[in-house]
Motif scaffolding. Structure first.
Motif, PDB file in Angstrom:
ATOM      1  N   ALA A  13      43.495  -2.002  65.625  1.00 18.58           N
ATOM      2  CA  ALA A  13      44.078  -3.289  65.231  1.00 18.58           C
ATOM      3  C   ALA A  13      43.270  -3.822  64.067  1.00 18.58           C
ATOM      4  CB  ALA A  13      44.056  -4.277  66.394  1.00 18.58           C
ATOM      5  N   VAL A  14      43.817  -3.671  62.861  1.00 17.55           N
ATOM      6  CA  VAL A  14      43.070  -4.021  61.659  1.00 17.55           C
ATOM      7  C   VAL A  14      42.636  -5.475  61.676  1.00 17.55           C
ATOM      8  CG1 VAL A  14      43.232  -4.170  59.153  1.00 17.55           C
ATOM      9  CG2 VAL A  14      44.206  -2.214  60.345  1.00 17.55           C
ATOM     10  N   SER A  15      43.461  -6.351  62.229  1.00 21.26           N
ATOM     11  CA  SER A  15      43.160  -7.775  62.199  1.00 21.26           C
ATOM     12  C   SER A  15      41.899  -8.123  62.976  1.00 21.26           C
ATOM     13  CB  SER A  15      44.346  -8.568  62.757  1.00 21.26           C
ATOM     14  OG  SER A  15      44.602  -8.176  64.093  1.00 21.26           O
ATOM     15  N   LYS A  16      41.446  -7.217  63.851  1.00 25.63           N
ATOM     16  CA  LYS A  16      40.247  -7.483  64.640  1.00 25.63           C
ATOM     17  C   LYS A  16      38.978  -7.226  63.843  1.00 25.63           C
ATOM     18  CE  LYS A  16      42.367  -6.504  69.130  1.00 25.63           C
ATOM     19  NZ  LYS A  16      42.307  -5.676  70.370  1.00 25.63           N
ATOM     20  N   VAL A  17      39.081  -6.537  62.691  1.00 28.45           N
ATOM     21  CA  VAL A  17      37.914  -6.285  61.852  1.00 28.45           C
ATOM     22  C   VAL A  17      37.716  -7.485  60.941  1.00 28.45           C
ATOM     23  CG1 VAL A  17      36.898  -4.752  60.135  1.00 28.45           C
ATOM     24  CG2 VAL A  17      38.362  -3.810  61.929  1.00 28.45           C
ATOM     25  N   SER A  18      36.541  -8.086  61.005  1.00 31.69           N
ATOM     26  CA  SER A  18      36.301  -9.306  60.230  1.00 31.69           C
ATOM     27  C   SER A  18      36.168  -8.991  58.746  1.00 31.69           C
ATOM     28  CB  SER A  18      35.029  -9.989  60.721  1.00 31.69           C
ATOM     29  OG  SER A  18      33.896  -9.197  60.405  1.00 31.69           O
ATOM     30  N   ALA A  19      36.328 -10.038  57.918  1.00 32.32           N
ATOM     31  CA  ALA A  19      36.158  -9.873  56.473  1.00 32.32           C
ATOM     32  C   ALA A  19      34.747  -9.421  56.144  1.00 32.32           C
ATOM     33  CB  ALA A  19      36.481 -11.189  55.762  1.00 32.32           C
ATOM     34  N   SER A  20      33.763  -9.939  56.837  1.00 35.59           N
ATOM     35  CA  SER A  20      32.381  -9.540  56.577  1.00 35.59           C
ATOM     36  C   SER A  20      32.156  -8.073  56.922  1.00 35.59           C
ATOM     37  CB  SER A  20      31.416 -10.426  57.364  1.00 35.59           C
ATOM     38  OG  SER A  20      31.662 -10.329  58.752  1.00 35.59           O
ATOM     39  N   GLU A  21      32.858  -7.559  57.956  1.00 35.51           N
ATOM     40  CA  GLU A  21      32.730  -6.149  58.303  1.00 35.51           C
ATOM     41  C   GLU A  21      33.343  -5.265  57.221  1.00 35.51           C
ATOM     42  OE1 GLU A  21      31.838  -2.615  60.234  1.00 35.51           O
ATOM     43  OE2 GLU A  21      31.021  -4.644  60.448  1.00 35.51           O
ATOM     44  N   TRP A  22      34.513  -5.664  56.694  1.00 33.97           N
ATOM     45  CA  TRP A  22      35.098  -4.907  55.574  1.00 33.97           C
ATOM     46  C   TRP A  22      34.113  -4.864  54.406  1.00 33.97           C
ATOM     47  CZ3 TRP A  22      38.853  -1.754  56.316  1.00 33.97           C
ATOM     48  CH2 TRP A  22      39.885  -2.016  57.216  1.00 33.97           C
ATOM     49  N   LEU A  39      35.993   0.711  46.943  1.00 35.37           N
ATOM     50  CA  LEU A  39      37.105  -0.130  46.517  1.00 35.37           C
ATOM     51  C   LEU A  39      38.287   0.009  47.472  1.00 35.37           C
ATOM     52  CD1 LEU A  39      38.501  -2.000  44.519  1.00 35.37           C
ATOM     53  CD2 LEU A  39      39.013  -0.001  43.088  1.00 35.37           C
ATOM     54  N   GLU A  40      38.567   1.223  47.918  1.00 29.28           N
ATOM     55  CA  GLU A  40      39.688   1.431  48.845  1.00 29.28           C
ATOM     56  C   GLU A  40      39.474   0.674  50.145  1.00 29.28           C
ATOM     57  OE1 GLU A  40      40.081   5.610  49.293  1.00 29.28           O
ATOM     58  OE2 GLU A  40      40.740   5.950  47.211  1.00 29.28           O
ATOM     59  N   ILE A  41      38.238   0.637  50.615  1.00 28.08           N
ATOM     60  CA  ILE A  41      37.938  -0.114  51.847  1.00 28.08           C
ATOM     61  C   ILE A  41      38.240  -1.591  51.655  1.00 28.08           C
ATOM     62  CG2 ILE A  41      36.052  -0.881  53.344  1.00 28.08           C
ATOM     63  CD1 ILE A  41      34.823   1.938  52.906  1.00 28.08           C
ATOM     64  N   LEU A  42      37.817  -2.152  50.516  1.00 27.45           N
ATOM     65  CA  LEU A  42      38.078  -3.573  50.279  1.00 27.45           C
ATOM     66  C   LEU A  42      39.563  -3.839  50.055  1.00 27.45           C
ATOM     67  CD1 LEU A  42      35.016  -4.626  48.116  1.00 27.45           C
ATOM     68  CD2 LEU A  42      35.581  -5.387  50.429  1.00 27.45           C
ATOM     69  N   VAL A  46      41.470  -6.692  52.044  1.00 27.98           N
ATOM     70  CA  VAL A  46      42.266  -7.772  51.451  1.00 27.98           C
ATOM     71  C   VAL A  46      43.675  -7.783  52.037  1.00 27.98           C
ATOM     72  CG1 VAL A  46      43.317  -8.573  49.298  1.00 27.98           C
ATOM     73  CG2 VAL A  46      40.918  -7.864  49.313  1.00 27.98           C
ATOM     74  N   ALA A  47      44.223  -6.592  52.307  1.00 30.45           N
ATOM     75  CA  ALA A  47      45.543  -6.530  52.933  1.00 30.45           C
ATOM     76  C   ALA A  47      45.503  -7.149  54.325  1.00 30.45           C
ATOM     77  CB  ALA A  47      46.018  -5.084  53.004  1.00 30.45           C
ATOM     78  N   ALA A  48      44.370  -6.963  55.023  1.00 30.45           N
ATOM     79  CA  ALA A  48      44.242  -7.528  56.370  1.00 30.45           C
ATOM     80  C   ALA A  48      43.962  -9.021  56.341  1.00 30.45           C
ATOM     81  CB  ALA A  48      43.126  -6.796  57.120  1.00 30.45           C
ATOM     82  N   TRP A  49      43.282  -9.495  55.304  1.00 34.75           N
ATOM     83  CA  TRP A  49      42.922 -10.918  55.181  1.00 34.75           C
ATOM     84  C   TRP A  49      43.441 -11.457  53.845  1.00 34.75           C
ATOM     85  CZ3 TRP A  49      40.651 -13.308  59.288  1.00 34.75           C
ATOM     86  CH2 TRP A  49      40.086 -12.489  60.272  1.00 34.75           C
ATOM     87  N   LEU A  55      36.860 -12.559  49.898  1.00 38.55           N
ATOM     88  CA  LEU A  55      37.023 -11.113  50.053  1.00 38.55           C
ATOM     89  C   LEU A  55      37.774 -10.526  48.854  1.00 38.55           C
ATOM     90  CD1 LEU A  55      36.460  -8.724  51.931  1.00 38.55           C
ATOM     91  CD2 LEU A  55      38.694  -9.134  52.997  1.00 38.55           C
ATOM     92  N   ALA A  56      38.800 -11.229  48.383  1.00 39.97           N
ATOM     93  CA  ALA A  56      39.502 -10.770  47.180  1.00 39.97           C
ATOM     94  C   ALA A  56      38.560 -10.739  45.988  1.00 39.97           C
ATOM     95  CB  ALA A  56      40.692 -11.684  46.897  1.00 39.97           C
TER      96      ALA A  56
END
Length: 586
Positions: A13-22, A39-42, A46-49, A55-56
């Motif tokens: 569940a991508v939404s469970k990963v926090s912005a700080s974790e990304w 870059l791909e990870i971020l 950004v798609a998740a948040w 984060l952007a």
């Protein structure tokens, strides 16, 4: 991606990963040397948040570090849109826009922060660089000065202000570079800038010492090598590119060095020598097709058509530049039908290609094609106009021009054969005499533009390269002055200016009446329009020619080859510039 291996093989569940974790995962990837993976990870983050501006912004920074400027603009734009009053995000967006030369867009982003940014050194520096890129040099100078008021040791502002002083002909350019070097003594760009400023000021001996030191310390640096070649040419050295050979001996695997030497030689018509260096490099770097292309281009220009053809037979065309080079070669061989097919392909893909238009004009003239009249012979396209307010603006400008030419040299890679050409952009200088001359020229250009015929549909295939811009604003770009001397063989080789739509020649001083020419040429010193360059080997007369009449301005499509006839007495002093449209027509 390897950095997602620890997430498990099941669905997450991508939404469970926090912005700080990304952000942390991206940092780990970057630390491991995987910039693209970071870059791909971020991007996923950004798609998740999608509402997380910070984060952007982090994704934009990662894109900048990976030199993916389009992605950086997208992410910084998202951050700035989510938090439109936060200066940092808009500054980052402006920086990314400037990296791909979208300076006017950068200024539009910065404008709402003018009052707030006036007290922020970083804003002032970014604003200055964008203003300079957009051609607003006076505004750029003011913003650099404000940055230095806030932070007197701001390295980028010190460098930018010194470069601006050189561009504008300010007398303290050398001292400004010295100030910048006190802060960043190891910056090679600063040392080169100081040497260039010294050369412009007439201190070529010290400039050469610096240039030679730069070559010793960084033999692969092409800008330094070219500047040294310029100094050696001005000193009258016959072998003014021999230091490239020394640089290649020290950096034998750097293929950019021989390619640069070829370009410098060919720029002054040493095409046979350029072809030989390209051949040697081709043998040394057989995996690089670029040297096959260079040998074919320069051998053809030197008149070695069969040698060139044998090399062209090994090349597969990949872009329009290569198609244009091959079309030139085909014209030299008399294969006009083949050249026409290639040039048609180029213009269908890029109807703004000045180089392709200039060559297809030659094809049409050889074939008696009526489209040549549409291209160059409509009334008003070629004009010889009296300069507005010439009696007031020319005399003081002429005095300043001679002062500049007394410390100028023949440039590399230009059409000039002998004589001198002013450095930098003439109309960006600070002397009021040049500002008055620029305004008078601008008013004359407006008269020319208003008198142009309407763009029409007589050629349904494509739009006219000048008339398509008839009703949009124009501006002058690339201004300079040339001084030629009679009896020394000084002249302009036939050439075009591919970066403008209209080219020019303003006569300031002219040789004596052609009747006094020692060679008996009734058009000695005249400007010829439409005569193909000698390397094409095509004997077409110019479509028109203008006498060197002081106070008059020749304006004509940049698609017309133009050059000057030699003369034997007196001097010829001109000012020239390119005209460009402000925008594409709607």
């Amino acid at each position: 991606m390897p950095f997602q291996a620890g997430l498990g093989t099941g669905k997450l569940a991508v939404s469970k990963v926090s912005a700080s974790e990304w952000r942390a995962r991206s940092h780990a990837a970057e630390q491991a040397g995987d910039l693209n993976g970071a870059l791909e990870i971020l991007e996923e983050g950004v798609a998740a948040w999608p509402d997380d501006a910070a984060l952007a912004n982090s994704a934009g920074n990662a894109a900048m570090r990976s030199r993916n400027f389009d992605s950086a603009i997208q992410f910084f734009g998202t951050a700035a849109k989510l938090q439109p009053r936060l200066l940092e995000f808009s500054l980052n967006l402006a920086i990314s826009l400037s990296r791909i030369a979208r300076y006017r867009d950068a200024l539009a982003v910065l404008a709402p922060f003018t009052k707030e940014g006036f007290s922020v050194a970083r804003y002032c520096s970014v604003r200055a660089l964008a203003e300079r890129g957009a051609g607003n040099l006076a505004e750029a100078g003011a913003w650099f000065e404000q940055c230095l008021t806030l932070d007197p040791k701001h390295a980028r502002a010190l460098h930018g202000r010194a470069r601006l002083a050189m561009q504008r002909g300010e007398r303290d350019a050398v001292s400004r570079y010295q100030q910048a070097l006190q802060v960043t003594a190891g910056d090679a760009e600063l040392w080169l800038g100081q040497a260039q400023a010294m050369a412009i000021a007439g201190d070529t001996a010290e400039a050469r010492k610096i240039a030679e030191l730069l070559m010793q310390q960084a033999p692969q640096w092409l800008d330094g090598l070219q500047f040294l070649a310029q100094l050696r040419l001005a000193a009258g050295e016959a072998d003014f590119t021999s230091h490239y050979t020394i640089a290649m001996q020290r950096r034998p695997q750097d293929h950019n060095i021989p390619a640069a030497q070829c370009a410098v030689l060919a720029g002054l018509d040493f095409n046979r020598e350029a072809a030989e260096f390209a051949r040697s490099a081709r043998e040394k770097f057989p995996h690089l097709e670029r040297f096959a292309l260079l040998e074919a281009v320069y051998a053809s220009a030197a008149g070695e058509n069969e040698r060139a053809q044998s090399v062209w037979n090994t090349i597969s065309l990949k872009n329009n530049d290569e198609r244009i080079h091959l079309a030139r070669h085909q014209l030299r061989r008399g294969e006009t039908d083949k050249a026409a097919i290639l040039l048609d392909l180029v213009l269908q893909e890029d109807p703004t290609s000045i180089s392709a238009w200039a060559l297809i004009s030659v094809v049409w003239r050889l074939a008696g094609d009526p489209r040549e009249k549409w291209l160059h012979e409509q009334q008003g396209l070629v004009a010889f106009l009296p300069l507005q307010d010439a009696e007031n603006v020319l005399p003081p400008a002429i005095a300043q021009l001679h002062r500049l030419h007394d410390t100028s040299a023949q440039p590399l890679g230009q059409s000039l054969r002998g004589g001198t050409q002013t450095a930098a952009l003439l109309f960006d200088r600070t002397e009021p005499e040049f500002a008055a001359l620029r305004d008078a020229i601008g008013a004359t250009i407006q008269d020319y533009q208003k008198a142009l015929p309407q763009s029409d549909a007589t050629n349904p295939r494509i739009c006219h390269p000048v008339l398509r811009y008839r009703d949009v604003p124009w501006h002058m770009a690339g201004s300079w002055s040339v001084r030629l001397s009679g009896g020394a063989g000084d002249r302009h080789a036939s050439h075009i200016h591919p970066l403008g739509i209209v080219s020019s020649a303003l006569y300031c001083e002219s040789p004596p009446d052609a009747a006094a020419d020692l060679n008996g040429d009734p058009q000695a010193g005249w400007l010829e329009l439409g005569r193909p360059p000698p390397d094409l080997g095509i004997d077409l007369q110019p479509i028109t020619a203008f006498p060197p009449r002081p106070g008059h301005l020749a304006l004509f499509p940049s698609t017309l080859y133009h050059g000057t006839r030699p003369f034997t007495q007196g001097r010829r002093l001109t000012v020239a510039f390119d005209v460009r449209p402000e925008k594409e027509p709607s």
